[in-house]
Design a protein around this motif. Structure first.
Motif, mmCIF file in Angstrom:
data_model
loop_
_atom_site.group_PDB
_atom_site.id
_atom_site.type_symbol
_atom_site.label_atom_id
_atom_site.label_comp_id
_atom_site.label_asym_id
_atom_site.label_seq_id
_atom_site.Cartn_x
_atom_site.Cartn_y
_atom_site.Cartn_z
ATOM 1 N N ALA A 37 0.837 -1.202 0.000
ATOM 2 C CA ALA A 37 0.000 0.000 0.000
ATOM 3 C C ALA A 37 0.868 1.246 0.000
ATOM 4 O O ALA A 37 1.830 1.363 0.761
ATOM 5 C CB ALA A 37 -0.919 -0.001 1.221
ATOM 6 N N GLY A 38 0.524 2.185 -0.886
ATOM 7 C CA GLY A 38 1.240 3.446 -0.965
ATOM 8 C C GLY A 38 2.393 3.457 -1.935
ATOM 9 O O GLY A 38 2.957 4.525 -2.209
ATOM 10 N N ASP A 63 -7.263 -3.022 -4.070
ATOM 11 C CA ASP A 63 -7.289 -2.227 -2.840
ATOM 12 C C ASP A 63 -6.205 -2.704 -1.875
ATOM 13 O O ASP A 63 -6.504 -3.266 -0.821
ATOM 14 C CB ASP A 63 -8.668 -2.338 -2.182
ATOM 15 C CG ASP A 63 -8.768 -1.543 -0.882
ATOM 16 O OD1 ASP A 63 -8.170 -0.454 -0.814
ATOM 17 O OD2 ASP A 63 -9.417 -2.027 0.058
ATOM 18 N N GLY A 120 -4.500 -1.131 0.157
ATOM 19 C CA GLY A 120 -4.607 -0.466 1.457
ATOM 20 C C GLY A 120 -5.676 -1.041 2.351
ATOM 21 O O GLY A 120 -5.864 -0.570 3.475
ATOM 22 N N ASP A 152 -8.479 1.579 3.054
ATOM 23 C CA ASP A 152 -8.055 2.889 3.543
ATOM 24 C C ASP A 152 -8.391 4.031 2.577
ATOM 25 O O ASP A 152 -8.121 5.197 2.871
ATOM 26 C CB ASP A 152 -6.550 2.902 3.845
ATOM 27 C CG ASP A 152 -5.683 2.728 2.602
ATOM 28 O OD1 ASP A 152 -6.235 2.573 1.485
ATOM 29 O OD2 ASP A 152 -4.450 2.726 2.754
ATOM 30 N N ASN A 153 -8.992 3.693 1.417
ATOM 31 C CA ASN A 153 -9.436 4.689 0.428
ATOM 32 C C ASN A 153 -8.297 5.531 -0.137
ATOM 33 O O ASN A 153 -8.507 6.671 -0.566
ATOM 34 C CB ASN A 153 -10.510 5.613 1.028
ATOM 35 C CG ASN A 153 -11.810 4.894 1.307
ATOM 36 O OD1 ASN A 153 -12.263 4.100 0.498
ATOM 37 N ND2 ASN A 153 -12.385 5.157 2.468
ATOM 38 N N LYS A 154 -7.087 4.990 -0.186
ATOM 39 C CA LYS A 154 -5.949 5.746 -0.695
ATOM 40 C C LYS A 154 -5.461 5.255 -2.055
ATOM 41 O O LYS A 154 -4.668 5.946 -2.692
ATOM 42 C CB LYS A 154 -4.804 5.711 0.320
ATOM 43 C CG LYS A 154 -5.121 6.437 1.622
ATOM 44 C CD LYS A 154 -3.952 6.394 2.583
ATOM 45 C CE LYS A 154 -4.290 7.139 3.884
ATOM 46 N NZ LYS A 154 -3.162 7.097 4.850
ATOM 47 N N THR A 155 -5.886 4.072 -2.489
ATOM 48 C CA THR A 155 -5.444 3.555 -3.784
ATOM 49 C C THR A 155 -6.381 4.059 -4.876
ATOM 50 O O THR A 155 -7.601 3.938 -4.739
ATOM 51 C CB THR A 155 -5.436 2.014 -3.791
ATOM 52 O OG1 THR A 155 -4.608 1.551 -2.720
ATOM 53 C CG2 THR A 155 -4.900 1.493 -5.123
ATOM 54 N N TYR A 197 -2.760 5.638 -12.562
ATOM 55 C CA TYR A 197 -1.868 4.962 -11.606
ATOM 56 C C TYR A 197 -1.560 3.540 -12.062
ATOM 57 O O TYR A 197 -0.435 3.044 -11.893
ATOM 58 C CB TYR A 197 -2.541 4.950 -10.225
ATOM 59 C CG TYR A 197 -1.926 3.992 -9.230
ATOM 60 C CD1 TYR A 197 -0.845 4.380 -8.442
ATOM 61 C CD2 TYR A 197 -2.428 2.691 -9.071
ATOM 62 C CE1 TYR A 197 -0.276 3.499 -7.524
ATOM 63 C CE2 TYR A 197 -1.872 1.814 -8.160
ATOM 64 C CZ TYR A 197 -0.792 2.215 -7.396
ATOM 65 O OH TYR A 197 -0.232 1.342 -6.494
#
Length: 362
Positions: free
Chosen positions: A113-114, A141, A143, A146-149, A156
């Protein structure tokens, strides 16, 4: 012949014991995966469970991927996910080499993630070019809620899409854990599959990558069963004006493939009628969540072949498409009856991707 495109690895406890070492050290040290002889691998109860499951399902060849909830994409630091998934892919490669007539490999991408998706590409190339894998598992997903991807229609993901087209392999969309999401682990799958479809078909992805091959798990989440809503939205004046694809929502759905892991005859019949038998691939996820017995049929829920056979509207050509032909078209690296081509590299040479460049090698 029946090719099951959706299977997950039943692995030795030794492999998961190795993960505890990775986690405890945060993958700082170069401890390799536990060595295992071919004879030991064949004698494991976990290997026998994988074989028994496909025999009971009537499957000839199953495509094996990591168990999604053990891919650990949300663990920190990201090198934990890199080293773990590289090790699991090596284990899968060995099993496919030992039993080439029964299994072929679907690699787990290390997607911490990230991190940019580019960090996953060396492992994808290693698995396809060296280990003889035929596709990859894609976590939309990493993450874990975490709603960041970014959604799958976002640029992306473009480096991965470009590499998939270059290698001519499909990605099978399957979410993993759900640390931060509102739903349960099981509902997270359906949520992410639905979001993946809607993001892809409402974006430029299939215009920019017309050869991209995507499979969505579990019959496409909720989308095929809420299709009226999405048809209406596509025809809304604002949506129609700004939409990159000048086609109906149903036509957009047919740019994607869907597996049969739905556990319901009526739902499966609806899916096939909606997208066509040329867009549905046989999958059981067996052993998996459907192993419970269905009191109405006296069979386990993951007896998917029985569901396909029970749909009277299907022609012999429809069943041939679902059981084998579509998988052959999707997975050109799947050879003859035996699945993957001969392994070119050493499956235990696991740390050759991003982990090696981070200086955490053996």
């Amino acid at each position: 012949m029946i090719i099951d495109v959706h299977g997950h690895l039943c692995a030795s406890p030794k492999l998961y014991a190795w993960y505890t070492l990775l986690l405890a050290s945060r993958a700082t040290y170069g401890t390799p995966p536990p060595p295992m002889s071919d004879d030991e691998l064949l004698s494991l109860p976990e290997t026998k469970r994988n074989l028994e499951a496909i025999d009971l399902a009537g499957t000839d060849v199953q495509l094996l991927s990591p168990r999604p909830f053990t891919m650990f994409h949300a663990e920190k630091p990201g090198r934990v996910a890199h080293r773990w998934n590289e090790g699991v892919n090596g284990y899968i490669a060995q099993l496919c080499r030992v039993l080439p007539d029964r299994f072929a490999g679907i690699c787990g991408l290390p997607q911490p993630a990230g991190e940019p998706i580019q960090t996953s590409l060396p492992e994808l190339e290693r698995c396809i070019k060296e280990l003889g894998f035929v596709g990859c598992l894609l976590d939309p997903d990493p993450g874990e809620g975490d709603n960041k991807t970014p959604p799958m229609g976002d640029e992306y993901w473009y480096p991965l899409y470009e590499k998939l087209c270059e290698l001519d392999v499909p990605a099978h969309v399957h979410s993993t854990g759900n640390q931060h999401g509102r739903g349960t682990y099981a509902t997270h799958f359906i949520d992410e599959e639905s979001l993946a479809i809607l993001s892809l078909v409402n974006s430029r992805v299939f215009l920019d990558f017309p050869k991209l091959k995507i499979i969505i798990s579990h019959g496409g989440g909720s989308v095929p069963y809420q299709v009226g809503r999405w048809r209406a939205e596509r025809l809304h004046p604002v949506m129609a004006k700004n939409h990159p694809l000048s086609e109906s929502f149903d036509e957009s759905l047919r740019r994607i493939y869907y597996d049969t892991v739905i556990h319901s005859k009526d739902s499966l019949a609806m899916l096939i009628k909606l997208v066509g038998s040329d867009r549905v691939v046989f999958g059981t996820e067996n052993p998996g969540s459907g192993t419970a017995m269905n009191p109405e049929t006296g069979r386990s829920f993951d007896d998917i072949k029985a569901l396909v056979e029970d749909i009277d509207a299907l022609t012999p050509e429809d069943r041939a498409n679902i059981y084998e032909n579509n998988a052959r078209r999707l997975f050109p690296r799947l050879k003859a009856k035996g699945g993957a081509p001969a392994v070119k590299g050493d499956p235990n040479k696991y740390l050759t991707g991003e982990g090696a460049r981070q200086g955490i090698g053996m």
